[in-house]
Design a protein around this motif. Structure first.
Motif, short mmCIF file in Angstrom:
data_model
loop_
_atom_site.label_atom_id
_atom_site.label_comp_id
_atom_site.label_asym_id
_atom_site.label_seq_id
_atom_site.Cartn_x
_atom_site.Cartn_y
_atom_site.Cartn_z
N GLU A 134 0.87 -1.18 0.00
CA GLU A 134 0.00 0.00 0.00
C GLU A 134 0.91 1.23 0.00
OE1 GLU A 134 -3.27 0.10 -0.02
OE2 GLU A 134 -3.88 -1.96 0.48
N GLY B 268 0.23 4.47 -1.49
CA GLY B 268 -0.40 5.76 -1.32
C GLY B 268 0.39 6.89 -1.96
N TYR B 269 0.56 7.98 -1.20
CA TYR B 269 1.26 9.16 -1.72
C TYR B 269 2.72 9.23 -1.26
CZ TYR B 269 0.05 10.68 3.01
OH TYR B 269 -0.10 10.75 4.36
N SER C 16 2.66 10.67 7.19
CA SER C 16 1.67 9.63 6.95
C SER C 16 0.82 9.36 8.19
CB SER C 16 2.35 8.32 6.51
OG SER C 16 3.19 7.83 7.52
N ALA D 106 -10.40 13.87 -4.67
CA ALA D 106 -11.09 12.70 -4.11
C ALA D 106 -12.55 13.05 -3.82
CB ALA D 106 -10.38 12.25 -2.84
N GLN E 146 -5.00 12.60 -0.72
CA GLN E 146 -6.18 11.74 -0.76
C GLN E 146 -6.38 11.09 -2.13
OE1 GLN E 146 -9.53 14.05 0.55
NE2 GLN E 146 -8.69 14.38 2.59
N THR F 75 -4.68 7.68 -2.20
CA THR F 75 -4.89 6.86 -1.00
C THR F 75 -4.77 5.36 -1.28
OG1 THR F 75 -6.31 8.55 -0.01
CG2 THR F 75 -6.49 6.31 0.86
N TYR F 76 -5.35 4.89 -2.38
CA TYR F 76 -5.42 3.45 -2.63
C TYR F 76 -4.40 2.98 -3.68
CZ TYR F 76 -9.78 4.24 -0.18
OH TYR F 76 -10.71 4.61 0.75
N ARG F 77 -3.41 3.76 -3.96
CA ARG F 77 -2.43 3.37 -4.96
C ARG F 77 -1.50 2.29 -4.40
NH1 ARG F 77 -2.83 2.39 -9.40
NH2 ARG F 77 -3.97 4.35 -9.70
N LYS F 78 -1.36 1.20 -5.15
CA LYS F 78 -0.56 0.06 -4.71
C LYS F 78 0.50 -0.27 -5.75
CE LYS F 78 -4.59 -2.07 -2.48
NZ LYS F 78 -5.43 -3.29 -2.43
N GLU G 249 -3.95 11.64 -11.34
CA GLU G 249 -2.68 11.24 -10.75
C GLU G 249 -1.50 11.61 -11.64
OE1 GLU G 249 -3.65 7.31 -8.06
OE2 GLU G 249 -3.88 7.14 -10.24
N TYR H 140 7.33 5.14 -7.98
CA TYR H 140 6.71 3.95 -7.40
C TYR H 140 7.52 2.69 -7.67
CZ TYR H 140 2.39 6.37 -6.19
OH TYR H 140 1.46 7.20 -5.61
#
Length: 550
Positions: free
Chosen positions: A8, A10-11, A55, A490, A505, A508-511, A534, A548
């Motif tokens: 996970e 995120g940012y 975080s 968001a 936000q 938030t769910y970026r994996k 994004e 990432y």
């Protein structure tokens, strides 16, 4: 090919990417000696702790457990293990930062940020705030006095204080963590010398320092002159020069400017001003008397309560005076004059007149049949209390006036620095207050539980570093996402002047997934494709999706 692990993210990769661009880890490792017996450097520990702060901060004892959920290879450097960042290791890193002079380390990085981001220098805003801490801290130490002082949070708590000086984007050039009982009148003269050193390192000859009224002291004025700085502040009302300036505001010959507005909305306040000059503590000042169309809410309530209280007092006094009979008109007239003189209302008109009344003289017993009662003439006060709207409006207008004082010349750096320009510069003081809201946000800072004052001080500076990264993030975003070019955040909310938190936000769910190839090598892959928003954020930050992928 197998999926080895999914993170996970995120940012946090965006934050890490900015820290890498600014050279935070590299700068710290240059200034703080590396212990060859330690498997991590101080710079790596600081980068991880800043990520932790931004975080939703953990206590030091839990940082290694939190780090075990992160892709440290991508966020800090390849080969790191979360267990290497236990609380003992982090405590030793904090000690090393203190021994290397954390203030000098922080100051060097802040100057590097200004140069890297090409942030305009010249006008700076300064202020202090307090933060409560938990613990006994009974042993005095030269590093940091954690004591009770004037708390902005709550009474009876031991505290430290933060001092910040930055530009209108809220990015600090100077910051410090100092004793909990140091007053602003002491801090300002000291910090002007240090700010001068920061500006001299950037080859800046002079600068304008905007601060609160505590800076209007002889020591601060003298320190500013030595540092080649100019001051701008709201001058305290108790000073003679201010009283004289406010008295001049009521003179018929005073010429006010036309109303000016600093926001496009018609609901925004308008201002008018006039300028005068004075000598204070051996320094020449320009004084700008400003009148605002919008009174401060606290002053508004104070005036309203004063008018209501005065009305109640007048009604009670009028009732008592009206029930007092006088047998002589001269005495009644004298009483009426005394009533007018003693009341002297601010917000009401009081009319007092004397009226005569016929009063039947009462005797003991039952009156005789056919007896004509005796009648006495007495005099009473007839009092009428009515609101004086004109006088209330005048008091309202005077309460909305304040005085700015400056040592800045009317022409500075090729621009006219009249009252409108000075008021606009002073209004930029809100950016310092917004930084304090970050430092007091429990999401980022929360309570401080550390045994040693030296470590408390270093942790305070890490909060300031996190604030810098947050503000640089926000500054870059706001250069691309504007009123004219908004974006969808968001929940579908339209962002026109987004905060960094609002951008966080979106991710938030970026994996990311770590894939193991048949030959044993590892490959990182973003789970799903990046959205249009994004990608726009990454472009605005000067980053790409490689943050990432490590």
């Amino acid at each position: 090919m197998e999926i080895e692990r999914v993170y996970e993210m995120g940012y946090l990769p965006l934050v890490s990417g900015i820290m890498n661009q600014l050279g935070l880890r590299k700068k710290i490792d240059q200034l703080v000696p590396v212990d060859p017996q330690c498997r991590t450097t101080v710079g790596e520990a600081v980068q991880l702790l800043v990520l932790d702060i931004l975080s939703g901060r953990n206590a030091l004892v839990h940082v290694d457990k939190w780090a075990a959920q992160l892709d440290l290879d991508a966020l800090v450097r390849p080969g790191l293990q979360a267990a290497w960042f236990n609380d003992d290791a982090l405590g030793r890193h904090l000690d090393r930062l203190h021994e290397a002079d954390i203030h000098a380390v922080y100051s060097a990085f802040q100057l590097q940020v200004y140069q890297h981001e090409r942030i305009p220098m010249g006008v700076f805003h300064g202020d202090t705030t307090s933060m409560s801490v938990y613990g006994a801290y009974t042993q005095p130490t030269e590093a940091l006095q954690i004591v009770e002082g004037y708390s902005r949070d709550r009474r009876g708590a031991k505290q430290i204080q933060f001092g910040l000086i930055g530009n209108t984007d809220g990015i600090p050039l100077y910051g410090d963590v100092h004793d909990g009982n140091k007053s602003d009148k002491t801090w300002n003269p000291e910090v002007l010398e240090k700010l001068h050193a920061q500006c001299a390192a950037a080859k800046l000859d002079d600068f304008l320092y905007v601060a609160d009224s505590a800076v209007m002291s002889k020591s601060s004025l003298d320190a500013a002159k030595r540092a080649g700085a100019y001051l701008l502040t709201r001058v305290p009302n108790h000073l003679k020069v201010v009283k004289a300036a406010l008295a001049a505001a009521d003179a018929e010959a005073t010429t006010w400017t036309e109303n000016v507005r600093f926001v496009t909305s018609k609901k925004g306040a308008t201002y008018r001003w006039f300028a005068t000059e004075a000598e204070h503590e051996g320094h020449s000042l320009r004084l700008i008397v400003v009148e605002s169309s919008a009174l401060d809410k606290k002053k508004e309530k104070t005036l309203t309560r004063a008018r209501e209280k005065e009305a109640d007092q007048l009604e009670q006094a009028a009732k008592e005076a009206a029930n007092t009979p006088w047998h002589c008109r001269a005495d009644a007239e004298q009483a009426a004059e005394t009533f007018r003189r003693e009341q002297a209302p601010r917000f009401h008109q009081v009319e007092v007149s004397v009226v005569s009344q016929e009063v039947v003289r009462k005797k003991r017993g039952r009156p005789k049949k056919g007896e004509t009662p005796q009648v006495d003439t007495v005099y009473a006060l007839q009092i009428t209390v009515s609101p004086d709207d004109a006088r209330f409006e005048e008091a309202h207008r005077r309460a909305s006036r304040f005085v700015l004082g400056t040592t800045l010349p009317t022409q500075w750096r090729g621009e006219e620095r009249d009252g409108t320009a000075l008021l606009g510069l002073y209004k930029g003081q809100i950016h310092v207050e917004m930084n304090f809201s970050f430092l007091k946000d429990p999401v980022y800072t929360d309570e401080i539980y550390l045994k040693k004052p030296e470590r408390v001080k270093v942790l305070g500076y890490l909060f300031l570093l996190a604030l810098t990264i947050y503000r640089v993030f926000q500054r870059r975003i706001r250069q691309h996402i504007t009123e004219q070019k908004p974006m969808r955040g968001a929940g579908g909310r339209i962002l026109r002047k987004p905060t960094a938190a609002a951008i966080f936000q979106i991710f938030t769910y970026r994996k990311t997934a770590v894939l193991r190839l048949p030959d044993g090598t590892r490959l990182r892959q973003i789970v799903g494709s990046l959205s249009k928003e994004e990608r726009r954020v990454l472009h605005s930050l000067g980053l790409d999706e490689s943050v990432y992928l490590g």
